[in-house]
Design a protein around this motif. Structure first.
Motif, PDB file in Angstrom:
ATOM      1  N   PHE A 120       0.525  -1.511   0.054  1.00  0.00           N
ATOM      2  CA  PHE A 120      -0.218  -0.055   0.254  1.00  0.00           C
ATOM      3  C   PHE A 120       0.974   1.694  -0.308  1.00  0.00           C
ATOM      4  CE2 PHE A 120      -2.017   3.433   2.505  1.00  0.00           C
ATOM      5  CZ  PHE A 120      -3.024   3.504   1.895  1.00  0.00           C
ATOM      6  N   ILE A 121       2.003   1.441   0.993  1.00  0.00           N
ATOM      7  CA  ILE A 121       2.799   2.745   1.009  1.00  0.00           C
ATOM      8  C   ILE A 121       3.554   2.843  -0.588  1.00  0.00           C
ATOM      9  CG2 ILE A 121       4.992   3.444   2.136  1.00  0.00           C
ATOM     10  CD1 ILE A 121       4.166   2.187   4.679  1.00  0.00           C
ATOM     11  N   LYS A 122       4.280   1.338  -0.725  1.00  0.00           N
ATOM     12  CA  LYS A 122       4.451   1.452  -2.771  1.00  0.00           C
ATOM     13  C   LYS A 122       4.128   1.660  -3.605  1.00  0.00           C
ATOM     14  CE  LYS A 122       6.257  -1.858  -6.152  1.00  0.00           C
ATOM     15  NZ  LYS A 122       5.041  -1.416  -6.515  1.00  0.00           N
ATOM     16  N   LYS A 123       2.149   1.800  -3.300  1.00  0.00           N
ATOM     17  CA  LYS A 123       1.438   2.818  -4.067  1.00  0.00           C
ATOM     18  C   LYS A 123       1.586   3.627  -3.889  1.00  0.00           C
ATOM     19  CE  LYS A 123      -3.294   1.269  -6.131  1.00  0.00           C
ATOM     20  NZ  LYS A 123      -4.439   0.518  -6.263  1.00  0.00           N
ATOM     21  N   GLN A 124       1.543   4.021  -2.881  1.00  0.00           N
ATOM     22  CA  GLN A 124       0.687   5.667  -2.591  1.00  0.00           C
ATOM     23  C   GLN A 124       1.836   6.383  -2.724  1.00  0.00           C
ATOM     24  OE1 GLN A 124      -3.068   5.713  -1.329  1.00  0.00           O
ATOM     25  NE2 GLN A 124      -1.926   7.068  -0.087  1.00  0.00           N
ATOM     26  N   LEU A 125       3.095   6.191  -2.750  1.00  0.00           N
ATOM     27  CA  LEU A 125       4.364   7.150  -2.810  1.00  0.00           C
ATOM     28  C   LEU A 125       4.804   6.424  -4.027  1.00  0.00           C
ATOM     29  CD1 LEU A 125       6.554   5.743   0.099  1.00  0.00           C
ATOM     30  CD2 LEU A 125       5.129   8.246  -0.201  1.00  0.00           C
ATOM     31  N   GLY A 126       3.838   5.586  -5.092  1.00  0.00           N
ATOM     32  CA  GLY A 126       4.604   5.803  -6.714  1.00  0.00           C
ATOM     33  C   GLY A 126       5.907   5.129  -6.940  1.00  0.00           C
ATOM     34  N   ILE A 127       6.413   4.153  -5.803  1.00  0.00           N
ATOM     35  CA  ILE A 127       7.754   3.221  -6.312  1.00  0.00           C
ATOM     36  C   ILE A 127       7.317   2.107  -7.068  1.00  0.00           C
ATOM     37  CG2 ILE A 127       9.076   2.064  -4.732  1.00  0.00           C
ATOM     38  CD1 ILE A 127       8.475   4.026  -2.751  1.00  0.00           C
ATOM     39  N   LYS A 128       8.301   2.017  -7.577  1.00  0.00           N
ATOM     40  CA  LYS A 128       8.207   1.155  -8.781  1.00  0.00           C
ATOM     41  C   LYS A 128       8.671  -0.377  -8.159  1.00  0.00           C
ATOM     42  CE  LYS A 128       8.039   4.351 -13.013  1.00  0.00           C
ATOM     43  NZ  LYS A 128       9.282   4.719 -14.472  1.00  0.00           N
ATOM     44  N   TRP A 129       8.761  -1.140  -9.007  1.00  0.00           N
ATOM     45  CA  TRP A 129       9.143  -2.505  -8.908  1.00  0.00           C
ATOM     46  C   TRP A 129      10.612  -2.512  -9.714  1.00  0.00           C
ATOM     47  CZ3 TRP A 129       6.397  -6.263  -6.109  1.00  0.00           C
ATOM     48  CH2 TRP A 129       5.030  -6.003  -6.019  1.00  0.00           C
ATOM     49  N   GLU A 130      10.805  -3.446  -8.891  1.00  0.00           N
ATOM     50  CA  GLU A 130      13.260  -3.348  -9.502  1.00  0.00           C
ATOM     51  C   GLU A 130      12.580  -4.528 -10.752  1.00  0.00           C
ATOM     52  OE1 GLU A 130      16.612  -5.750  -8.055  1.00  0.00           O
ATOM     53  OE2 GLU A 130      15.128  -6.175  -6.918  1.00  0.00           O
ATOM     54  N   SER A 131      11.727  -5.199 -10.028  1.00  0.00           N
ATOM     55  CA  SER A 131      10.451  -6.071 -11.437  1.00  0.00           C
ATOM     56  C   SER A 131       9.487  -6.798 -11.110  1.00  0.00           C
ATOM     57  CB  SER A 131      11.865  -7.235 -11.666  1.00  0.00           C
ATOM     58  OG  SER A 131      11.546  -9.056 -12.125  1.00  0.00           O
ATOM     59  N   LEU A 174       8.517 -10.636  -2.345  1.00  0.00           N
ATOM     60  CA  LEU A 174       7.869  -8.804  -2.327  1.00  0.00           C
ATOM     61  C   LEU A 174       9.233  -9.227  -1.279  1.00  0.00           C
ATOM     62  CD1 LEU A 174       3.876  -9.457  -1.514  1.00  0.00           C
ATOM     63  CD2 LEU A 174       5.185  -8.741  -3.820  1.00  0.00           C
ATOM     64  N   TRP A 175       9.634  -9.108  -0.761  1.00  0.00           N
ATOM     65  CA  TRP A 175      10.624  -8.487   0.400  1.00  0.00           C
ATOM     66  C   TRP A 175      11.716  -8.242  -0.125  1.00  0.00           C
ATOM     67  CZ3 TRP A 175      11.225  -5.100   4.013  1.00  0.00           C
ATOM     68  CH2 TRP A 175      13.060  -4.730   4.738  1.00  0.00           C
ATOM     69  N   CYS A 176      12.505  -8.918  -1.132  1.00  0.00           N
ATOM     70  CA  CYS A 176      14.031  -9.383  -1.463  1.00  0.00           C
ATOM     71  C   CYS A 176      13.732  -8.242  -2.965  1.00  0.00           C
ATOM     72  CB  CYS A 176      13.799 -10.207  -2.443  1.00  0.00           C
ATOM     73  SG  CYS A 176      14.865 -11.832  -1.701  1.00  0.00           S
ATOM     74  N   ASP A 177      12.601  -7.653  -3.474  1.00  0.00           N
ATOM     75  CA  ASP A 177      12.473  -6.557  -4.426  1.00  0.00           C
ATOM     76  C   ASP A 177      12.861  -4.961  -3.753  1.00  0.00           C
ATOM     77  OD1 ASP A 177      10.241  -6.084  -7.676  1.00  0.00           O
ATOM     78  OD2 ASP A 177      10.990  -4.298  -5.763  1.00  0.00           O
ATOM     79  N   SER A 178      13.669  -4.854  -4.252  1.00  0.00           N
ATOM     80  CA  SER A 178      13.985  -3.144  -4.150  1.00  0.00           C
ATOM     81  C   SER A 178      13.101  -2.564  -4.079  1.00  0.00           C
ATOM     82  CB  SER A 178      15.166  -2.654  -4.890  1.00  0.00           C
ATOM     83  OG  SER A 178      14.265  -2.488  -6.616  1.00  0.00           O
ATOM     84  N   GLY A 179      11.975  -2.093  -4.287  1.00  0.00           N
ATOM     85  CA  GLY A 179      10.365  -1.698  -4.187  1.00  0.00           C
ATOM     86  C   GLY A 179       9.897  -1.263  -3.617  1.00  0.00           C
TER      87      GLY A 179
END
Length: 413
Positions: A120-131, A174-179
């Motif tokens: 949810f935080i990732k989406k709110q802050l507009g952070i992209k997936w690493e992969s 998910l935790w291994c993704d840098s995003g």
């Protein structure tokens, strides 16, 4: 690593029984437990049973005279129960097997809901997936599992070991993704105060929660619990009451029941919540969590004045000071944006010392309008055992000093 965050329900499972007006001892130790049978199975006469009950009453009275009672109050998620767990660890009061097992499901739910909160935080802050491909696939798998288990079970901490082990590989992906990692680093810029722990040790068959995991786990207290502790041979009774809106009506009731017997009230304020809000279900009103903590204390002191006796002390903990400091010093959150009473012309709202001084001034406004209680304040971090050990020593010294002074006054008169 994994995320431990609040689950919104789930019953506390303290070793001690829920609060009773009779303050009965452990099960089977009372006068009525086995009162019909004497030594060697001999049936007791009514007089012998009566004598046993009278003796038990005398013992209870002696115990109550010796006990120093401390009442823990504070709004939801202020850290009361975490503080109590820290005290148990410090005093070598080990968690029994039933308690440890009960925390297993809580920790599973904490991790599960925590990783979803990061998304949810990732989406709110507009952070992209690493992969994006494995990340999105893991999210879909988590949502499918949550649908299968039932969201209500996730929320209420009813996740089994098998269910969690099925989710663990997706959580690890998910935790291994840098995003997602970046979302973790920036998590305090969005509401929430989650804590991370090692997923590898949790996602193992037969997982048994450690003291550290128990200390960092989050579950709401939905009743009143008593916990006896010994300090230098002197019994303390810590009374922990839930802080949710529907639990707060028990605050005044407990004060009334123990009127004249309480040495101290510890009121805990989560100072890190100055920029956190929630929507009041009944009215839709947006509530600032820090404001609510001060308002509840003001209401208690103003409306329930008769429940506080002159020989009681009020100890206020500004808890979660580590998160509070992180928000002000590292994230440079402008405190004045969330507190209109802060004087930005005279003080710096991003200076930790200035903001702490403001909190103390704000507390004094609440306390000065109240009755003449002995008041003490501390900035605390409930998960920091060294901090809790130091602060509680001050609390114990205060409680003992007031208790001895009171006993001397009673004996003098």
């Amino acid at each position: 690593m994994s995320l431990l965050c609040p689950c919104t329900s789930g019953r506390s499972s303290q070793r001690d029984a829920k609060y009773s007006l009779n303050s009965a001892g452990p099960s089977g130790s009372g006068a009525t437990g086995g009162a019909n049978a004497g030594r060697g199975g001999r049936k007791l006469t009514p007089k012998q049973i009566s004598d046993q009950i009278d003796e038990q009453i005398k013992q209870d009275k002696r115990r109550r005279r010796q006990e120093r009672r401390i009442l823990l109050l504070g709004t939801a998620a202020s850290g009361k129960s975490t503080f109590l767990r820290s005290l148990r660890i410090i005093h070598k009061d080990q968690f029994d097997e039933r308690e440890v097992r009960s925390f297993q499901a809580v920790i599973y739910a904490n991790v599960w809901r925590g990783i979803m909160k990061l998304l949810f935080i990732k989406k709110q802050l507009g952070i992209k997936w690493e992969s994006s491909k494995p990340g999105i696939a893991a999210v879909k798998s988590m949502l499918a599992l949550e649908s299968e288990i039932g969201q209500v079970n996730v929320v209420s901490c009813n996740i089994t070991e098998d269910q969690f082990l099925r989710a663990a590989p997706h959580i690890r992906t998910l935790w291994c993704d840098s995003g997602v990692r970046e979302s973790f680093e920036r998590r305090h810029s969005v509401q929430g105060d989650e804590e991370f722990r090692d997923l590898d040790s949790i996602a193992m068959p037969g997982y048994r929660p450690t003291e550290a995991h128990i200390l960092h786990s989050r579950r709401f207290t939905d009743s009143v619990f008593e916990k006896p502790l010994m300090y230098n041979g002197i019994p303390l009774l810590i009374i922990d009451i839930g802080g949710h809106t529907n639990e707060r009506r028990k605050w005044a009731k407990t004060l009334r029941v123990f009127r004249g017997e309480l040495q101290s009230v510890i009121y805990i304020i989560a100072c890190s919540t100055f920029n956190e809000f929630y929507t009041k279900p009944a009215t839709g009103e947006l509530i600032n969590k820090l404001d609510e903590s001060f308002d509840c204390l003001r209401h208690l002191l103003e409306i329930k004045t008769e429940l506080f006796t002159p020989d009681m002390s009020l100890i206020v903990f500004f808890n979660k000071d580590d998160l509070f400091s992180y928000k002000i010093e590292t994230l440079r959150v402008n405190y004045a944006q969330y507190d209109t009473s802060f004087d930005s012309q005279r003080y710096d709202p991003t200076n930790l010392g200035h903001v702490r001084e403001h909190l103390l001034r704000r507390l004094n406004v609440v306390l000065n309008a109240s009755l003449q209680l002995k008041k003490y304040t501390h900035f605390t971090t409930s998960i920091d055992l060294s901090n809790v050990r130091r602060v509680f020593k001050d609390v114990q010294d205060t409680v003992m000093h007031n208790f001895i002074r009171r006993r001397c006054q009673l004996e003098f008169f």
